[in-house]
Design a protein around this motif. Structure first.
Motif, PDB file in Angstrom:
ATOM      1  N   LEU A 113       6.630 -21.458   3.305  1.00  8.29           N
ATOM      2  CA  LEU A 113       8.041 -21.732   3.559  1.00  8.29           C
ATOM      3  C   LEU A 113       8.912 -21.430   2.346  1.00  8.29           C
ATOM      4  CD1 LEU A 113       7.707 -25.035   5.607  1.00  8.29           C
ATOM      5  CD2 LEU A 113       8.513 -22.823   6.456  1.00  8.29           C
ATOM      6  N   LEU A 114       8.367 -21.594   1.161  1.00 12.30           N
ATOM      7  CA  LEU A 114       9.156 -21.367  -0.048  1.00 12.30           C
ATOM      8  C   LEU A 114       9.241 -19.901  -0.445  1.00 12.30           C
ATOM      9  CD1 LEU A 114       8.284 -24.364  -2.416  1.00 12.30           C
ATOM     10  CD2 LEU A 114      10.191 -24.098  -0.827  1.00 12.30           C
ATOM     11  N   MET A 129      17.094 -25.232   1.825  1.00 17.51           N
ATOM     12  CA  MET A 129      16.730 -26.259   0.845  1.00 17.51           C
ATOM     13  C   MET A 129      17.596 -26.157  -0.408  1.00 17.51           C
ATOM     14  SD  MET A 129      12.573 -26.259   1.201  1.00 17.51           S
ATOM     15  CE  MET A 129      12.333 -27.637   0.075  1.00 17.51           C
ATOM     16  N   ILE A 130      17.798 -24.938  -0.888  1.00 19.71           N
ATOM     17  CA  ILE A 130      18.652 -24.743  -2.057  1.00 19.71           C
ATOM     18  C   ILE A 130      20.074 -25.189  -1.747  1.00 19.71           C
ATOM     19  CG2 ILE A 130      19.667 -23.007  -3.592  1.00 19.71           C
ATOM     20  CD1 ILE A 130      17.036 -21.404  -3.226  1.00 19.71           C
ATOM     21  N   GLY A 131      20.561 -24.809  -0.576  1.00 20.49           N
ATOM     22  CA  GLY A 131      21.913 -25.186  -0.167  1.00 20.49           C
ATOM     23  C   GLY A 131      22.079 -26.688  -0.026  1.00 20.49           C
ATOM     24  N   ALA A 159      23.369 -23.664  -8.551  1.00 19.51           N
ATOM     25  CA  ALA A 159      22.683 -22.786  -7.595  1.00 19.51           C
ATOM     26  C   ALA A 159      21.490 -22.103  -8.252  1.00 19.51           C
ATOM     27  CB  ALA A 159      23.656 -21.741  -7.043  1.00 19.51           C
ATOM     28  N   ARG A 160      21.657 -21.638  -9.496  1.00 17.78           N
ATOM     29  CA  ARG A 160      20.556 -20.993 -10.186  1.00 17.78           C
ATOM     30  C   ARG A 160      19.460 -22.009 -10.523  1.00 17.78           C
ATOM     31  NH1 ARG A 160      20.102 -17.125  -8.218  1.00 17.78           N
ATOM     32  NH2 ARG A 160      18.557 -16.500  -9.781  1.00 17.78           N
ATOM     33  N   THR A 161      19.862 -23.212 -10.922  1.00 18.15           N
ATOM     34  CA  THR A 161      18.893 -24.257 -11.242  1.00 18.15           C
ATOM     35  C   THR A 161      18.030 -24.594 -10.036  1.00 18.15           C
ATOM     36  OG1 THR A 161      20.299 -25.221 -12.965  1.00 18.15           O
ATOM     37  CG2 THR A 161      18.634 -26.657 -11.980  1.00 18.15           C
ATOM     38  N   PHE A 162      18.654 -24.749  -8.879  1.00 18.22           N
ATOM     39  CA  PHE A 162      17.899 -25.129  -7.689  1.00 18.22           C
ATOM     40  C   PHE A 162      17.060 -23.968  -7.152  1.00 18.22           C
ATOM     41  CE2 PHE A 162      21.526 -28.304  -7.112  1.00 18.22           C
ATOM     42  CZ  PHE A 162      20.835 -29.283  -7.803  1.00 18.22           C
ATOM     43  N   THR A 163      17.508 -22.753  -7.380  1.00 22.98           N
ATOM     44  CA  THR A 163      16.684 -21.593  -7.031  1.00 22.98           C
ATOM     45  C   THR A 163      15.425 -21.575  -7.890  1.00 22.98           C
ATOM     46  OG1 THR A 163      18.613 -20.280  -6.378  1.00 22.98           O
ATOM     47  CG2 THR A 163      16.598 -19.072  -6.928  1.00 22.98           C
ATOM     48  N   THR A 165      14.104 -24.150  -9.211  1.00 24.73           N
ATOM     49  CA  THR A 165      13.296 -25.285  -8.774  1.00 24.73           C
ATOM     50  C   THR A 165      12.335 -24.861  -7.667  1.00 24.73           C
ATOM     51  OG1 THR A 165      14.976 -26.937  -9.335  1.00 24.73           O
ATOM     52  CG2 THR A 165      13.370 -27.556  -7.655  1.00 24.73           C
ATOM     53  N   MET A 166      12.832 -24.122  -6.681  1.00 28.90           N
ATOM     54  CA  MET A 166      11.968 -23.647  -5.600  1.00 28.90           C
ATOM     55  C   MET A 166      10.872 -22.738  -6.146  1.00 28.90           C
ATOM     56  SD  MET A 166      13.072 -25.007  -2.766  1.00 28.90           S
ATOM     57  CE  MET A 166      13.311 -26.455  -3.819  1.00 28.90           C
ATOM     58  N   ASP A 167      11.241 -21.880  -7.092  1.00 29.30           N
ATOM     59  CA  ASP A 167      10.255 -20.968  -7.683  1.00 29.30           C
ATOM     60  C   ASP A 167       9.169 -21.737  -8.435  1.00 29.30           C
ATOM     61  OD1 ASP A 167      11.638 -18.790  -6.722  1.00 29.30           O
ATOM     62  OD2 ASP A 167      12.773 -18.470  -8.579  1.00 29.30           O
ATOM     63  N   THR A 168       9.579 -22.764  -9.181  1.00 25.76           N
ATOM     64  CA  THR A 168       8.616 -23.526  -9.974  1.00 25.76           C
ATOM     65  C   THR A 168       7.657 -24.305  -9.085  1.00 25.76           C
ATOM     66  OG1 THR A 168      10.193 -23.732 -11.797  1.00 25.76           O
ATOM     67  CG2 THR A 168       8.360 -25.299 -11.755  1.00 25.76           C
ATOM     68  N   ILE A 169       8.165 -24.899  -8.031  1.00 22.87           N
ATOM     69  CA  ILE A 169       7.300 -25.625  -7.097  1.00 22.87           C
ATOM     70  C   ILE A 169       6.288 -24.662  -6.479  1.00 22.87           C
ATOM     71  CG2 ILE A 169       7.216 -26.895  -4.919  1.00 22.87           C
ATOM     72  CD1 ILE A 169      10.051 -27.940  -5.669  1.00 22.87           C
ATOM     73  N   ALA A 170       6.769 -23.510  -6.028  1.00 29.32           N
ATOM     74  CA  ALA A 170       5.871 -22.526  -5.419  1.00 29.32           C
ATOM     75  C   ALA A 170       4.838 -22.024  -6.428  1.00 29.32           C
ATOM     76  CB  ALA A 170       6.683 -21.358  -4.861  1.00 29.32           C
TER      77      ALA A 170
END
Length: 220
Positions: A113-114, A129-131, A159-163, A165-170
């Motif tokens: 999903l990520l 999720m980012i939104g 927006a860049r921080t939360f993007t 965040t998704m990358d780091t979790i993945a």
């Protein structure tokens, strides 16, 4: 006995497919790779699933995608009422524990999903999720500092921080497979992320102290 063997093969195929989708993404994933990982032939896949898309939807379901989003919302909303965000890790927050447990238990699904859902009905989930994080963070800033504090620059940085965040979790879920390693890695990430976000979203906070005021409340 034959029926049991069929069910075991089906489960092996699902496990293998989940692993391949998580690594390659839906569009690049090959049935041949799934069959090889499951220790069977590609032709056997078609005895259980009509095509790659049908196999994908056996693994990634609306219920799982919905749960991922619900846990995110609960987690972010909780931060709006916590004074010291550094205490909102898995040790201090039931919402953080629930979120982390889901990531571990559904590691392949979360990975898909990520970053592996392009070409499917779930391609929008990552952006959603980012939104959602951006929307709740913007409301947090507006409630505490006024709408004027939510500048285009701050929106861009959030927006860049939360993007990221998704990358780091993945990246974490791709790098580590066992629960202990995932927990340790996410704990380190949250320590860094939560401190940074609290400083960014609540710059009036005094260094060395924490505000315990909730939304719309004064700490005085």
């Amino acid at each position: 006995m034959p029926q049991r063997l069929k069910e075991e093969l089906r489960e092996r195929l699902l496990a293998a497919a989940a692993a391949v989708f998580a690594v390659q993404g839906f569009e690049k994933a090959k049935l041949a790779d799934m069959a090889e990982l499951a220790g069977t032939s590609t032709s056997n896949i078609y005895k259980y699933f009509t095509d790659k898309e049908a196999l994908f939807h056996e693994i990634v379901t609306p219920a799982l995608a919905g749960q991922l989003l619900r846990l995110l919302r609960a987690r972010v909303r909780e931060l709006q009422s916590i004074g010291n965000w550094l205490e909102a890790d898995a040790a201090g927050s039931s919402h953080a524990r629930a979120q982390l447990s889901f990531w571990i238990e559904q590691r392949h699904v979360v990975l898909i999903l990520l970053r592996g859902a392009e070409g499917t009905r779930y391609a929008h989930v990552r952006g959603l999720m980012i939104g959602e994080m951006l929307r709740l963070a913007a409301r947090y800033v507006a409630e505490r500092q006024g709408p004027e504090a939510l500048t285009p620059l701050l929106r861009f940085m959030l927006a860049r921080t939360f993007t990221r965040t998704m990358d780091t979790i993945a990246d974490t879920l791709a790098e580590y497979r066992d629960a202990a390693s995932i927990q340790a890695a996410i704990s380190l990430f949250w320590r860094y992320q939560l401190a940074g976000l609290q400083s960014l979203l609540n710059p009036q906070q005094q260094q060395g102290g924490v505000s315990t005021a909730g939304p719309g409340q004064s700490s005085e």
